[in-house]
Design an enzyme around this catalytic site. Structure first.
Site, mmCIF file in Angstrom:
data_model
loop_
_atom_site.group_PDB
_atom_site.id
_atom_site.type_symbol
_atom_site.label_atom_id
_atom_site.label_comp_id
_atom_site.label_asym_id
_atom_site.label_seq_id
_atom_site.Cartn_x
_atom_site.Cartn_y
_atom_site.Cartn_z
ATOM 1 N N LYS A 1 14.568 -9.246 17.083
ATOM 2 C CA LYS A 1 15.234 -10.549 17.167
ATOM 3 C C LYS A 1 16.563 -10.502 17.947
ATOM 4 O O LYS A 1 17.096 -9.421 18.216
ATOM 5 C CB LYS A 1 15.469 -11.062 15.739
ATOM 6 C CG LYS A 1 14.165 -11.284 14.950
ATOM 7 C CD LYS A 1 14.457 -11.789 13.543
ATOM 8 C CE LYS A 1 13.169 -11.943 12.743
ATOM 9 N NZ LYS A 1 13.440 -12.418 11.362
ATOM 10 N N TYR B 1 6.800 -19.809 13.217
ATOM 11 C CA TYR B 1 7.216 -19.947 11.823
ATOM 12 C C TYR B 1 6.637 -21.213 11.195
ATOM 13 O O TYR B 1 7.303 -21.847 10.364
ATOM 14 C CB TYR B 1 8.745 -19.957 11.732
ATOM 15 C CG TYR B 1 9.381 -18.606 11.906
ATOM 16 C CD1 TYR B 1 9.018 -17.522 11.103
ATOM 17 C CD2 TYR B 1 10.390 -18.394 12.853
ATOM 18 C CE1 TYR B 1 9.621 -16.268 11.250
ATOM 19 C CE2 TYR B 1 11.005 -17.149 13.003
ATOM 20 C CZ TYR B 1 10.604 -16.094 12.194
ATOM 21 O OH TYR B 1 11.209 -14.875 12.324
ATOM 22 N N ASN C 1 17.988 -10.472 10.352
ATOM 23 C CA ASN C 1 17.443 -9.234 9.795
ATOM 24 C C ASN C 1 16.716 -8.387 10.839
ATOM 25 O O ASN C 1 15.820 -7.612 10.511
ATOM 26 C CB ASN C 1 16.559 -9.552 8.584
ATOM 27 C CG ASN C 1 15.384 -10.440 8.961
ATOM 28 O OD1 ASN C 1 15.238 -10.845 10.114
ATOM 29 N ND2 ASN C 1 14.540 -10.739 7.998
ATOM 30 N N HIS D 1 10.882 -8.804 12.975
ATOM 31 C CA HIS D 1 9.796 -9.491 12.280
ATOM 32 C C HIS D 1 8.536 -8.677 12.495
ATOM 33 O O HIS D 1 8.301 -8.195 13.609
ATOM 34 C CB HIS D 1 9.591 -10.900 12.871
ATOM 35 C CG HIS D 1 8.265 -11.490 12.495
ATOM 36 N ND1 HIS D 1 8.074 -12.196 11.331
ATOM 37 C CD2 HIS D 1 7.050 -11.429 13.102
ATOM 38 C CE1 HIS D 1 6.797 -12.550 11.253
ATOM 39 N NE2 HIS D 1 6.164 -12.100 12.318
ATOM 40 N N GLU E 1 -0.475 -14.355 15.570
ATOM 41 C CA GLU E 1 0.791 -14.155 16.284
ATOM 42 C C GLU E 1 0.583 -13.476 17.640
ATOM 43 O O GLU E 1 1.244 -13.829 18.625
ATOM 44 C CB GLU E 1 1.748 -13.346 15.397
ATOM 45 C CG GLU E 1 2.198 -14.161 14.178
ATOM 46 C CD GLU E 1 2.924 -13.363 13.105
ATOM 47 O OE1 GLU E 1 3.173 -12.154 13.309
ATOM 48 O OE2 GLU E 1 3.252 -13.950 12.057
#
Ligand code: CMP
Length: 137
Positions: A10, A50, A113, A116, A127
């Site tokens: 990310k 998402y 974080n 993913h 995905e």
């Protein structure tokens, strides 16, 4: 069983200069890199990726965050790759993630974080198709 999984490094990781460190952990574990691309995530792609979270209270700031700068989108492969990546990533909340995991060692946030990873075979297929095209999944 050999699996493929989708991994996103990310924008916080890219901004903090942690791409090499994170990629090194996946490589050192023995996972293969099948695809890797620097991507500026659009709001539309974030909404699709998402989809299960778009109605959640935490989604608007999450959308803002994942579109805030470039990310690294990847397909990793290897024996039990989906679970192995999730173990390497650690718990979602970096504050609670176990030391030794990517988030446990390097993240201090529930939102920012660093990574993913797909959470199931169905998510991985969806995905990979979403990010890299259906014909390559
Ligand atoms: P990820 O594994 O990409 O899946 C959903 C993401 O939403 C998660 O990592 C975090 O970045 C974010 N997230 C999940 N729960 C929360 C929360 N309670 N508050 C803020 N962000 C969250």
């Amino acid at each position: 069983m050999t699996q493929r999984t989708f991994v996103l490094i990310k924008p916080d990781a890219v901004k903090r200069g942690l791409v090499g460190e994170i990629l090194g952990r996946y490589e050192a574990k023995g996972l293969g890199i099948e695809k890797l691309e620097l991507r500026q995530v659009t709001g539309e792609l974030a909404d699709q990726h998402y989809a299960e979270h778009v109605e959640r209270d935490f989604y608007p700031p999450l959308r803002e965050f994942v579109t805030s700068g470039p990310s690294i989108a990847m397909v990793l492969s290897g024996d039990q790759a989906i679970e192995v990546v999730r173990l390497l990533n650690g718990a979602t909340d970096g504050r609670a993630a176990a030391p030794g995991t990517i988030r446990g060692d390097l993240a201090l946030s529930n939102r920012e974080n660093l990574v993913h990873g797909s959470d199931s075979e169905e998510s991985a297929a969806r995905e990979i198709a979403l990010w890299f095209g259906a014909e390559q999944s």
